[in-house]
Structure formats: C-alpha cells, structure tokens
Design a protein around this motif. Structure first.
Motif, PDB file in Angstrom:
ATOM      1  N   TYR A  47      47.528  44.962  36.489  1.00  0.00           N
ATOM      2  CA  TYR A  47      46.054  45.221  35.504  1.00  0.00           C
ATOM      3  C   TYR A  47      45.209  44.968  36.745  1.00  0.00           C
ATOM      4  CZ  TYR A  47      42.130  43.984  32.840  1.00  0.00           C
ATOM      5  OH  TYR A  47      40.971  43.863  32.391  1.00  0.00           O
ATOM      6  N   LEU A  48      44.122  45.757  36.829  1.00  0.00           N
ATOM      7  CA  LEU A  48      42.936  45.690  37.795  1.00  0.00           C
ATOM      8  C   LEU A  48      41.646  45.315  36.790  1.00  0.00           C
ATOM      9  CD1 LEU A  48      43.728  48.380  40.220  1.00  0.00           C
ATOM     10  CD2 LEU A  48      44.162  45.986  40.292  1.00  0.00           C
ATOM     11  N   HIS A  49      40.702  44.643  37.070  1.00  0.00           N
ATOM     12  CA  HIS A  49      39.478  44.245  36.273  1.00  0.00           C
ATOM     13  C   HIS A  49      38.327  44.598  37.097  1.00  0.00           C
ATOM     14  CE1 HIS A  49      37.319  42.530  32.801  1.00  0.00           C
ATOM     15  NE2 HIS A  49      36.626  42.094  33.819  1.00  0.00           N
ATOM     16  N   PHE A  50      37.804  45.726  36.265  1.00  0.00           N
ATOM     17  CA  PHE A  50      36.233  46.125  36.738  1.00  0.00           C
ATOM     18  C   PHE A  50      35.281  45.831  36.091  1.00  0.00           C
ATOM     19  CE2 PHE A  50      33.026  49.332  36.566  1.00  0.00           C
ATOM     20  CZ  PHE A  50      32.591  49.726  38.066  1.00  0.00           C
ATOM     21  N   PRO A  51      34.249  44.851  36.657  1.00  0.00           N
ATOM     22  CA  PRO A  51      33.513  44.178  36.012  1.00  0.00           C
ATOM     23  C   PRO A  51      32.150  44.865  35.427  1.00  0.00           C
ATOM     24  CG  PRO A  51      33.183  43.509  38.109  1.00  0.00           C
ATOM     25  CD  PRO A  51      34.163  44.563  37.959  1.00  0.00           C
ATOM     26  N   PHE A  52      31.846  45.605  35.579  1.00  0.00           N
ATOM     27  CA  PHE A  52      30.428  46.271  35.598  1.00  0.00           C
ATOM     28  C   PHE A  52      30.344  47.100  34.206  1.00  0.00           C
ATOM     29  CE2 PHE A  52      30.685  45.898  40.002  1.00  0.00           C
ATOM     30  CZ  PHE A  52      29.964  45.026  40.630  1.00  0.00           C
ATOM     31  N   CYS A  53      29.255  47.047  33.597  1.00  0.00           N
ATOM     32  CA  CYS A  53      28.564  47.665  32.349  1.00  0.00           C
ATOM     33  C   CYS A  53      27.456  48.379  32.370  1.00  0.00           C
ATOM     34  CB  CYS A  53      28.870  46.827  31.024  1.00  0.00           C
ATOM     35  SG  CYS A  53      30.496  46.469  30.486  1.00  0.00           S
ATOM     36  N   ARG A  54      26.999  49.289  31.664  1.00  0.00           N
ATOM     37  CA  ARG A  54      25.729  49.809  31.510  1.00  0.00           C
ATOM     38  C   ARG A  54      24.825  48.943  30.821  1.00  0.00           C
ATOM     39  NH1 ARG A  54      26.078  55.376  28.338  1.00  0.00           N
ATOM     40  NH2 ARG A  54      24.036  55.196  28.431  1.00  0.00           N
ATOM     41  N   HIS A  55      25.582  48.042  30.001  1.00  0.00           N
ATOM     42  CA  HIS A  55      24.571  47.270  29.031  1.00  0.00           C
ATOM     43  C   HIS A  55      25.483  46.024  28.582  1.00  0.00           C
ATOM     44  CE1 HIS A  55      22.294  46.272  25.438  1.00  0.00           C
ATOM     45  NE2 HIS A  55      23.291  46.495  24.672  1.00  0.00           N
ATOM     46  N   LEU A  56      25.258  44.986  28.264  1.00  0.00           N
ATOM     47  CA  LEU A  56      25.875  43.739  27.643  1.00  0.00           C
ATOM     48  C   LEU A  56      25.815  43.723  26.130  1.00  0.00           C
ATOM     49  CD1 LEU A  56      25.207  41.134  30.456  1.00  0.00           C
ATOM     50  CD2 LEU A  56      26.891  42.698  30.542  1.00  0.00           C
ATOM     51  N   GLY A 116      41.284  41.196  40.109  1.00  0.00           N
ATOM     52  CA  GLY A 116      39.781  41.278  40.117  1.00  0.00           C
ATOM     53  C   GLY A 116      39.287  39.966  39.144  1.00  0.00           C
ATOM     54  N   PRO A 117      37.907  40.083  39.286  1.00  0.00           N
ATOM     55  CA  PRO A 117      37.166  38.994  38.825  1.00  0.00           C
ATOM     56  C   PRO A 117      37.516  38.594  37.263  1.00  0.00           C
ATOM     57  CG  PRO A 117      35.887  40.545  39.093  1.00  0.00           C
ATOM     58  CD  PRO A 117      37.010  41.016  39.686  1.00  0.00           C
ATOM     59  N   SER A 118      38.065  37.294  36.778  1.00  0.00           N
ATOM     60  CA  SER A 118      38.359  36.922  35.626  1.00  0.00           C
ATOM     61  C   SER A 118      39.864  37.182  35.226  1.00  0.00           C
ATOM     62  CB  SER A 118      37.248  37.209  34.751  1.00  0.00           C
ATOM     63  OG  SER A 118      37.645  36.524  33.311  1.00  0.00           O
ATOM     64  N   ALA A 119      40.393  38.371  35.981  1.00  0.00           N
ATOM     65  CA  ALA A 119      41.734  38.830  35.317  1.00  0.00           C
ATOM     66  C   ALA A 119      42.941  37.732  35.506  1.00  0.00           C
ATOM     67  CB  ALA A 119      42.154  40.011  36.303  1.00  0.00           C
ATOM     68  N   SER A 158      59.017  32.671  37.290  1.00  0.00           N
ATOM     69  CA  SER A 158      58.711  31.246  38.060  1.00  0.00           C
ATOM     70  C   SER A 158      57.506  30.394  37.000  1.00  0.00           C
ATOM     71  CB  SER A 158      57.816  31.289  39.321  1.00  0.00           C
ATOM     72  OG  SER A 158      56.882  32.497  39.276  1.00  0.00           O
ATOM     73  N   ARG A 159      57.488  31.182  35.898  1.00  0.00           N
ATOM     74  CA  ARG A 159      56.458  30.493  34.678  1.00  0.00           C
ATOM     75  C   ARG A 159      55.048  30.096  35.267  1.00  0.00           C
ATOM     76  NH1 ARG A 159      60.807  32.168  32.789  1.00  0.00           N
ATOM     77  NH2 ARG A 159      62.409  30.949  31.823  1.00  0.00           N
ATOM     78  N   VAL A 160      54.767  31.116  36.094  1.00  0.00           N
ATOM     79  CA  VAL A 160      53.290  30.936  36.821  1.00  0.00           C
ATOM     80  C   VAL A 160      52.203  31.847  36.120  1.00  0.00           C
ATOM     81  CG1 VAL A 160      52.229  30.972  38.813  1.00  0.00           C
ATOM     82  CG2 VAL A 160      54.197  29.919  38.972  1.00  0.00           C
ATOM     83  N   ARG A 161      51.252  31.323  35.643  1.00  0.00           N
ATOM     84  CA  ARG A 161      49.803  32.146  35.385  1.00  0.00           C
ATOM     85  C   ARG A 161      49.064  31.789  36.046  1.00  0.00           C
ATOM     86  NH1 ARG A 161      49.939  30.856  29.982  1.00  0.00           N
ATOM     87  NH2 ARG A 161      50.942  33.055  29.379  1.00  0.00           N
ATOM     88  N   TYR A 162      48.123  32.814  36.438  1.00  0.00           N
ATOM     89  CA  TYR A 162      47.005  32.561  37.393  1.00  0.00           C
ATOM     90  C   TYR A 162      45.607  33.506  37.034  1.00  0.00           C
ATOM     91  CZ  TYR A 162      48.753  37.122  39.355  1.00  0.00           C
ATOM     92  OH  TYR A 162      49.305  38.447  39.441  1.00  0.00           O
ATOM     93  N   LYS A 163      44.614  32.743  37.092  1.00  0.00           N
ATOM     94  CA  LYS A 163      43.488  33.402  36.829  1.00  0.00           C
ATOM     95  C   LYS A 163      42.471  33.454  38.120  1.00  0.00           C
ATOM     96  CE  LYS A 163      39.831  33.445  33.265  1.00  0.00           C
ATOM     97  NZ  LYS A 163      39.210  32.951  32.241  1.00  0.00           N
ATOM     98  N   TRP A 164      41.737  34.886  38.193  1.00  0.00           N
ATOM     99  CA  TRP A 164      40.884  34.971  39.347  1.00  0.00           C
ATOM    100  C   TRP A 164      39.580  34.386  39.038  1.00  0.00           C
ATOM    101  CZ3 TRP A 164      42.541  36.451  43.992  1.00  0.00           C
ATOM    102  CH2 TRP A 164      43.789  37.186  44.198  1.00  0.00           C
ATOM    103  N   LYS A 165      38.939  33.583  39.945  1.00  0.00           N
ATOM    104  CA  LYS A 165      37.647  33.222  39.678  1.00  0.00           C
ATOM    105  C   LYS A 165      36.537  34.291  40.060  1.00  0.00           C
ATOM    106  CE  LYS A 165      38.794  28.735  41.834  1.00  0.00           C
ATOM    107  NZ  LYS A 165      38.426  27.710  42.829  1.00  0.00           N
ATOM    108  N   THR A 166      35.596  34.102  39.327  1.00  0.00           N
ATOM    109  CA  THR A 166      34.570  35.426  39.257  1.00  0.00           C
ATOM    110  C   THR A 166      33.663  35.378  40.655  1.00  0.00           C
ATOM    111  OG1 THR A 166      32.887  33.930  38.306  1.00  0.00           O
ATOM    112  CG2 THR A 166      34.537  35.330  37.023  1.00  0.00           C
ATOM    113  N   LYS A 167      33.439  34.293  41.416  1.00  0.00           N
ATOM    114  CA  LYS A 167      32.639  34.458  42.454  1.00  0.00           C
ATOM    115  C   LYS A 167      33.341  34.219  43.899  1.00  0.00           C
ATOM    116  CE  LYS A 167      29.009  33.116  39.866  1.00  0.00           C
ATOM    117  NZ  LYS A 167      28.175  34.214  39.511  1.00  0.00           N
TER     118      LYS A 167
END
Length: 371
Positions: free
Chosen positions: A9-18, A268-271, A278-287
């Motif tokens: 999974y890849l996370h692209f963080p940009f939008c035209r509008h929130l 990707g940020p927040s992915a 190995s029962r490992v979950r990981y989350k990417w930092k945004t900064k």
C-alpha cells in the motif's frame, strides 16, 4: 528462508480540498511542485527505512499480487507520479506478478486522460472512485470539491473504457431524513455505468462536525444499510465484507489481505503495514520517514483475526471454538435471529443484518469466555 511480501500500500497525501468529514492524513499543497518533490524525497528515504524493517522481520519482496495507491487523492499525482513509482519499483527490484491487482484511487474532477494513461502504462488495472453520492445536495453537505457534472463525466469515461472499477458510496449523510434521500435511486443510476464493486460506508464523525445536528438517527441508518445490502444482492453483488459488495470474481484482492490478517507492506505518511508471521504492525510518521512499531502478542492477534473473519466472507472456522461450552447454543441463537448462516461444515458467516451488530456479537463471545 525469508517471508515473501506480495502486497503493498502506498499513501499519497495531497488533495485539492479538505472535505469536512474526512480523517485520513492529507493536506492541500501551497506549492504543488515543491511539495511533490518533498514527498518524493520522503518516499525515497522511507523505502531505505522499509528495507531495513523488512530485513529485521525476515521478509523480502515477492512479485506483488496487489498494489494499492490510496490517499489523499492519488489521481492528482499524475504522470510525474507514475514515472516516479516506476523508477522506485525498478530500483528496489519489486516486480508485479502477471495477475497483480493494481488499484489507483480517483476523485471526480481530479484526473486527466493523459495521467490515467500513464498509470495504466505501468500496470494500473483497477480504480476506486470517490463518488460518495449521486445527489447534488449530499455532495454539497459533504463539502466535496467535485460537482455532479464531474461525477457523470468520470462515470461515462470509465464505463466507455470498460475498466474494472469500484465506487465509494456513503450512508447516514447529513439532512438525509429531511430531504428523503433515495439511495436506491442513486444506486440504480450508478449501475448504468457498470461498476464491478461498491464500497458503502456509514458516515462516522465527531460531535464537533459541522452538520452533526442534522445527521439521521440510527434507525434511519440501519434501514438505509439494509435497503442497500438487499438491493445490491438482488443485482448479483456479493456482500463479502461489512462495507463491500462485488460481482463474483471482482472482490478487492488487496483488501481481502487485511481481512484475512495477512501481510501487507505500506509506505507513505501515516500508512500502516503489517507483517503477519512476526505479528508486527508499523505506522509511518508524517513529518519524517520513520515508523512507530507495535508488537502484537498471540492473544491480541487471535482476537483481531476473529474480528476480521467475522466482518468478511472469511467467516469463523469451527475449529476455533470446537468443544467450548456455550458455543453451539450461541451460534443457534444467532442463526435463529438471522445474524449468521452456517454451512454444512460448521463454518459461520455473518449476514448483512448481523454486520450491523458486530460489536454486540463480539460481546456475546466475550461474555461466554470464548475469547
């Protein structure tokens, strides 16, 4: 021997509008070119970090069977994005399997033919369209930046191309009751464009949400959900997960990996990614391109696996609870209430009606000390 990772999974963080309801990590760029460059730098650094993480967990890349680009609005990544990703995959020798399901999320009004052609050239063969509603009022209350005209232009294009695509729809929208929203009429119109899949979500917001006072009550939402489930099933769609319906053979292979608690890498940020063995979950930092790691113990993993199985067509295998006091009686009670169906082998599948009560069904299992 290393474990082969075959979903990414890849996370692209940009939008035209929130939009006023969305809680995924995203932002509107002030300087698109500069911020896309910074995002590319983030992704390059994240891939280096991710390679180390994979080695630590005894994993290596196998040919990808699923690749999913979510966001944000990934269709805004454009031709620059498809070129960047193609080069990134080549650099890390990540290949796509011949039958890889490669999904790109697209929002109406946020794509061009040239951009989509460039994505298809690197393997995209499935799209997820953020439609949400075919009602102009609902789109406005959801604060969507696209118009109904954008929606129909997008549907016309994808129907004409005869591509495999899914449509997002939302239930429980503000003012639904006051305006007598007819979601079945919307779905009838949507079906004219031949989608293979629907993801149907109930709007979930906090109490500071702009239109909180005008959200429909639970009774309305439950009725709407059951109407949608019954309607789509009558049209040949399988209700194969709480929020997902597919024509046979068009289930989301990528999302099925989550629901089966299998390994899915993420960058990707927040992915969020998961290594099942190995029962490992990981989350990417945004900064910064660093991860926060959570280690699941066997009990937590088992609970998660049971919950995921109950919310999808995976179902509960009989050996999970065989011989445990009270289990057979509980399943009989659920069956009589039409919350579950049981096949001859004893496999338990939650019904559309049961999906509305998942937390309650889990509580039943806990109360009998079956979990």
């Amino acid at each position: 021997m290393s474990k082969r990772i075959q979903s990414l999974y890849l996370h692209f963080p940009f939008c035209r509008h929130l939009c006023n309801y969305c809680d995924f990590y995203k932002k509107v760029p002030k300087d698109s070119a500069l911020e896309i460059d910074e995002f590319h730098s983030y992704m390059k650094a994240a891939m280096i970090e991710h390679e180390n993480l994979m080695k630590m967990n005894g994993c290596s890349w196998g040919p990808l069977k699923t690749l999913y680009i979510g966001g944000g609005t990934p269709s805004l990544w454009g031709e620059a994005g498809s070129t960047f990703l193609k080069n990134l995959l080549q650099e890390y020798k990540i290949e796509l399997a011949p039958d890889c399901e490669f999904t790109l999320e697209v929002n109406p009004g946020s794509w061009t033919v040239e951009s989509l052609d460039s994505w298809e050239a690197i393997g995209v063969n499935r799209y997820s369209l953020g439609i949400q509603s075919l009602n102009g009022h609902s789109i406005k209350y959801l604060d969507r930046v696209h118009t109904l005209e954008d929606v129909f232009e997008t549907l016309e294009y994808f129907n004409k191309k005869k591509v495999n695509y899914s449509m997002d729809f939302m239930l429980g929208l503000p003012y639904s009751k006051e305006t007598s929203r007819d979601v079945i009429d919307e779905l009838e119109r949507a079906l004219k464009y031949n989608p293979k899949h629907f993801s149907v979500y109930i709007l979930t917001v906090k109490d500071n949400y702009t239109h909180y006072a005008h959200l429909p009550n639970e009774e309305w939402i439950e009725k709407e959900y059951m109407q949608v489930a019954d309607f789509l099933k009558s049209k040949g769609f399988l209700h194969y997960e709480v929020s997902n319906f597919a024509l046979p053979g068009y289930e989301s292979k990528h999302n099925l990996n989550y629901w089966k608690s299998e390994s899915v890498a993420a960058v990707g940020p927040s992915a969020t990614g998961f290594y099942s063995e190995s029962r490992v979950r990981y989350k990417w930092k945004t900064k910064e391109a660093k991860v926060e790691i959570e280690n699941l113990d066997e009990e937590a993993f088992k609970l998660e696996k049971i919950y995921m199985a109950m919310r999808s067509s995976e179902g509960l295998a009989p050996e999970l609870f065989q011989g445990k006091p009270g289990y057979d009686q509980l399943i009989e009670k659920w069956k009589n209430a039409a919350y579950v169906e049981v096949n001859p082998a004893g496999h338990v599948y939650v019904t559309s009606k049961g999906y509305l009560l998942l937390d309650s069904l889990m509580s039943d299992l806990f109360s009998l000390k079956l979990l």
